[in-house]
Design a protein around this motif. Sequence first.
Motif, PDB file in Angstrom:
ATOM      1  N   THR A  38       0.833  -1.199   0.000  1.00 23.09           N
ATOM      2  CA  THR A  38       0.000   0.000   0.000  1.00 23.09           C
ATOM      3  C   THR A  38       0.870   1.252   0.000  1.00 23.09           C
ATOM      4  O   THR A  38       1.926   1.300   0.627  1.00 23.09           O
ATOM      5  N   SER A  39       0.383   2.272  -0.708  1.00 21.40           N
ATOM      6  CA  SER A  39       1.105   3.548  -0.760  1.00 21.40           C
ATOM      7  C   SER A  39       0.110   4.691  -0.735  1.00 21.40           C
ATOM      8  O   SER A  39      -1.071   4.520  -1.032  1.00 21.40           O
ATOM      9  N   PHE A  40       0.626   5.878  -0.408  1.00 19.69           N
ATOM     10  CA  PHE A  40      -0.195   7.057  -0.171  1.00 19.69           C
ATOM     11  C   PHE A  40       0.501   8.254  -0.800  1.00 19.69           C
ATOM     12  O   PHE A  40       1.701   8.474  -0.577  1.00 19.69           O
ATOM     13  N   GLY A  41      -0.214   9.010  -1.611  1.00 20.31           N
ATOM     14  CA  GLY A  41       0.387  10.186  -2.235  1.00 20.31           C
ATOM     15  C   GLY A  41       0.596  11.315  -1.232  1.00 20.31           C
ATOM     16  O   GLY A  41      -0.354  11.762  -0.596  1.00 20.31           O
ATOM     17  N   VAL A  42       1.845  11.766  -1.065  1.00 22.55           N
ATOM     18  CA  VAL A  42       2.172  12.844  -0.130  1.00 22.55           C
ATOM     19  C   VAL A  42       3.075  13.858  -0.828  1.00 22.55           C
ATOM     20  O   VAL A  42       3.483  13.675  -1.981  1.00 22.55           O
ATOM     21  N   THR A  43       3.409  14.930  -0.097  1.00 20.34           N
ATOM     22  CA  THR A  43       4.277  15.982  -0.620  1.00 20.34           C
ATOM     23  C   THR A  43       5.464  16.175   0.305  1.00 20.34           C
ATOM     24  O   THR A  43       5.322  16.151   1.535  1.00 20.34           O
ATOM     25  N   ASN A  44       6.649  16.333  -0.271  1.00 20.93           N
ATOM     26  CA  ASN A  44       7.836  16.665   0.505  1.00 20.93           C
ATOM     27  C   ASN A  44       7.755  18.143   0.877  1.00 20.93           C
ATOM     28  O   ASN A  44       7.797  19.008   0.002  1.00 20.93           O
ATOM     29  N   ASP A  54       5.262   4.721   1.092  1.00 25.68           N
ATOM     30  CA  ASP A  54       4.956   3.299   1.189  1.00 25.68           C
ATOM     31  C   ASP A  54       4.705   2.936   2.655  1.00 25.68           C
ATOM     32  O   ASP A  54       5.569   3.124   3.504  1.00 25.68           O
ATOM     33  N   PHE A  55       3.507   2.419   2.948  1.00 24.16           N
ATOM     34  CA  PHE A  55       3.167   2.109   4.334  1.00 24.16           C
ATOM     35  C   PHE A  55       4.014   0.969   4.885  1.00 24.16           C
ATOM     36  O   PHE A  55       4.286   0.924   6.087  1.00 24.16           O
ATOM     37  N   GLU A  56       4.415   0.029   4.034  1.00 20.78           N
ATOM     38  CA  GLU A  56       5.187  -1.109   4.520  1.00 20.78           C
ATOM     39  C   GLU A  56       6.663  -0.748   4.722  1.00 20.78           C
ATOM     40  O   GLU A  56       7.218  -0.973   5.803  1.00 20.78           O
ATOM     41  N   SER A  57       7.304  -0.190   3.715  1.00 23.48           N
ATOM     42  CA  SER A  57       8.737   0.085   3.820  1.00 23.48           C
ATOM     43  C   SER A  57       9.052   1.396   4.530  1.00 23.48           C
ATOM     44  O   SER A  57      10.049   1.507   5.243  1.00 23.48           O
ATOM     45  N   ASP A  58       8.202   2.429   4.377  1.00 16.89           N
ATOM     46  CA  ASP A  58       8.472   3.738   4.975  1.00 16.89           C
ATOM     47  C   ASP A  58       7.898   3.896   6.380  1.00 16.89           C
ATOM     48  O   ASP A  58       8.434   4.669   7.186  1.00 16.89           O
ATOM     49  N   LEU A  59       6.793   3.171   6.669  1.00 13.39           N
ATOM     50  CA  LEU A  59       6.135   3.333   7.969  1.00 13.39           C
ATOM     51  C   LEU A  59       6.114   2.064   8.802  1.00 13.39           C
ATOM     52  O   LEU A  59       5.502   2.029   9.876  1.00 13.39           O
ATOM     53  N   ASN A  60       6.790   1.004   8.318  1.00  9.90           N
ATOM     54  CA  ASN A  60       6.965  -0.247   9.082  1.00  9.90           C
ATOM     55  C   ASN A  60       5.682  -1.030   9.317  1.00  9.90           C
ATOM     56  O   ASN A  60       5.584  -1.792  10.284  1.00  9.90           O
ATOM     57  N   ASN A  95       6.949   3.882  13.437  1.00  7.33           N
ATOM     58  CA  ASN A  95       8.314   4.033  12.909  1.00  7.33           C
ATOM     59  C   ASN A  95       9.040   5.021  13.821  1.00  7.33           C
ATOM     60  O   ASN A  95       8.633   6.176  13.938  1.00  7.33           O
ATOM     61  N   GLU A  96      10.113   4.562  14.471  1.00  8.79           N
ATOM     62  CA  GLU A  96      10.823   5.399  15.428  1.00  8.79           C
ATOM     63  C   GLU A  96      11.672   6.481  14.760  1.00  8.79           C
ATOM     64  O   GLU A  96      12.057   7.453  15.409  1.00  8.79           O
ATOM     65  N   TYR A  97      11.955   6.306  13.457  1.00 12.36           N
ATOM     66  CA  TYR A  97      12.811   7.287  12.777  1.00 12.36           C
ATOM     67  C   TYR A  97      12.426   7.331  11.304  1.00 12.36           C
ATOM     68  O   TYR A  97      12.845   6.493  10.512  1.00 12.36           O
ATOM     69  N   VAL A  98      11.590   8.301  10.953  1.00  9.56           N
ATOM     70  CA  VAL A  98      11.160   8.444   9.564  1.00  9.56           C
ATOM     71  C   VAL A  98      12.310   8.979   8.719  1.00  9.56           C
ATOM     72  O   VAL A  98      12.981   9.939   9.108  1.00  9.56           O
ATOM     73  N   SER A  99      12.535   8.350   7.560  1.00 11.02           N
ATOM     74  CA  SER A  99      13.660   8.736   6.707  1.00 11.02           C
ATOM     75  C   SER A  99      13.270   9.695   5.591  1.00 11.02           C
ATOM     76  O   SER A  99      14.141  10.222   4.907  1.00 11.02           O
ATOM     77  N   LYS A 100      11.938   9.913   5.407  1.00  8.55           N
ATOM     78  CA  LYS A 100      11.472  10.814   4.355  1.00  8.55           C
ATOM     79  C   LYS A 100      10.482  11.818   4.951  1.00  8.55           C
ATOM     80  O   LYS A 100       9.521  11.417   5.603  1.00  8.55           O
ATOM     81  N   ILE A 258      -6.669  12.893  -1.749  1.00  9.17           N
ATOM     82  CA  ILE A 258      -5.995  11.649  -1.402  1.00  9.17           C
ATOM     83  C   ILE A 258      -5.748  10.829  -2.653  1.00  9.17           C
ATOM     84  O   ILE A 258      -6.640  10.598  -3.458  1.00  9.17           O
ATOM     85  N   ASP A 259      -4.513  10.384  -2.817  1.00 12.51           N
ATOM     86  CA  ASP A 259      -4.114   9.496  -3.900  1.00 12.51           C
ATOM     87  C   ASP A 259      -3.491   8.266  -3.251  1.00 12.51           C
ATOM     88  O   ASP A 259      -2.429   8.350  -2.637  1.00 12.51           O
ATOM     89  N   THR A 260      -4.167   7.130  -3.362  1.00 17.21           N
ATOM     90  CA  THR A 260      -3.686   5.932  -2.681  1.00 17.21           C
ATOM     91  C   THR A 260      -3.727   4.724  -3.613  1.00 17.21           C
ATOM     92  O   THR A 260      -4.554   4.658  -4.527  1.00 17.21           O
TER      93      THR A 260
END
Length: 275
Positions: A38-44, A54-60, A95-100, A258-260
């Motif tokens: 699963t993924s979610f459209g966001v903005t930097n 990515d909910f799995e790789s980015d948010l654990n 996630n204890e430390y978000v990388s993005k 929302i873009d998912t």
Amino acid sequence: MEFNHLRLAVVLASTMSFYSHAGEFRIEVGAFFSQADTSFGVTNPNTGNDYDLDFESDLNMSERETLPYVLVGYDFNESHRVFLDWRSLHRSATNEYVSKPFTIPGSDYEAQVGARIESTLNIDITRLGYAYKFYDGEDWDWESLIGLHIMNLQTGFGGDLGYREDDSVNIVPINTKENSSITAPLPNIGLLGNYRVTDNWYVLGHAQLFGFSVEQVSGLLLDLSIGVEYEFNHQFGLAASYSYYEVNLDYGSDIADIDTKFKFFGPVVTLSYDF
């Protein structure tokens, strides 16, 4: 999903039925050994560029879940049936430390690199439809499907969230959790086929898809399954199949944009009873 979060589906006619008798009910119980993507459209917020979180790789979030379910079905006769089912996948993670860094769609809240983020993603899908058997051969059966998926999507973000005052570089921490929820109708059409190998063994599969645009909602729905079923007698059967389910959803409104994208795929085992 943990077992205490599982939902039961109530079905008027199962799309995986391989043998129809006039005026029959069907009950199925089983398990879906799913893998989720699963993924979610966001903005930097630092660059203004959009990307998919990515909910799995980015948010654990957990990728693999076992989802028990119960199905109840009814056939009017050998050619006509209606169905209603309910799928559910509820997950939470930290996630204890978000990388993005990212900004949450529909709000001014954002998370920076190094933030501790708590996330929740709940997806419930109710499907209502009608099936018509247009070919009843000696070994082959074919059915056309038409219906409506109603998807409820709930997201939640908490932890080290903040917001910028008047577009400044200073981020003000908040102590609340940001939640959003949408309900989207997803129309579909499809095809179901069954092949009798022997008096007891059947090969079965179905495909449903639709590209849709309804008011503020647009996207793509894809639902595929293929497997085998063994009929112990005219009442009991055991099926094993592989299921693939994908939805790309773009929802834009004054409240949220929302873009998912999400996918569930994996083996399914069910035990059925006809009466």
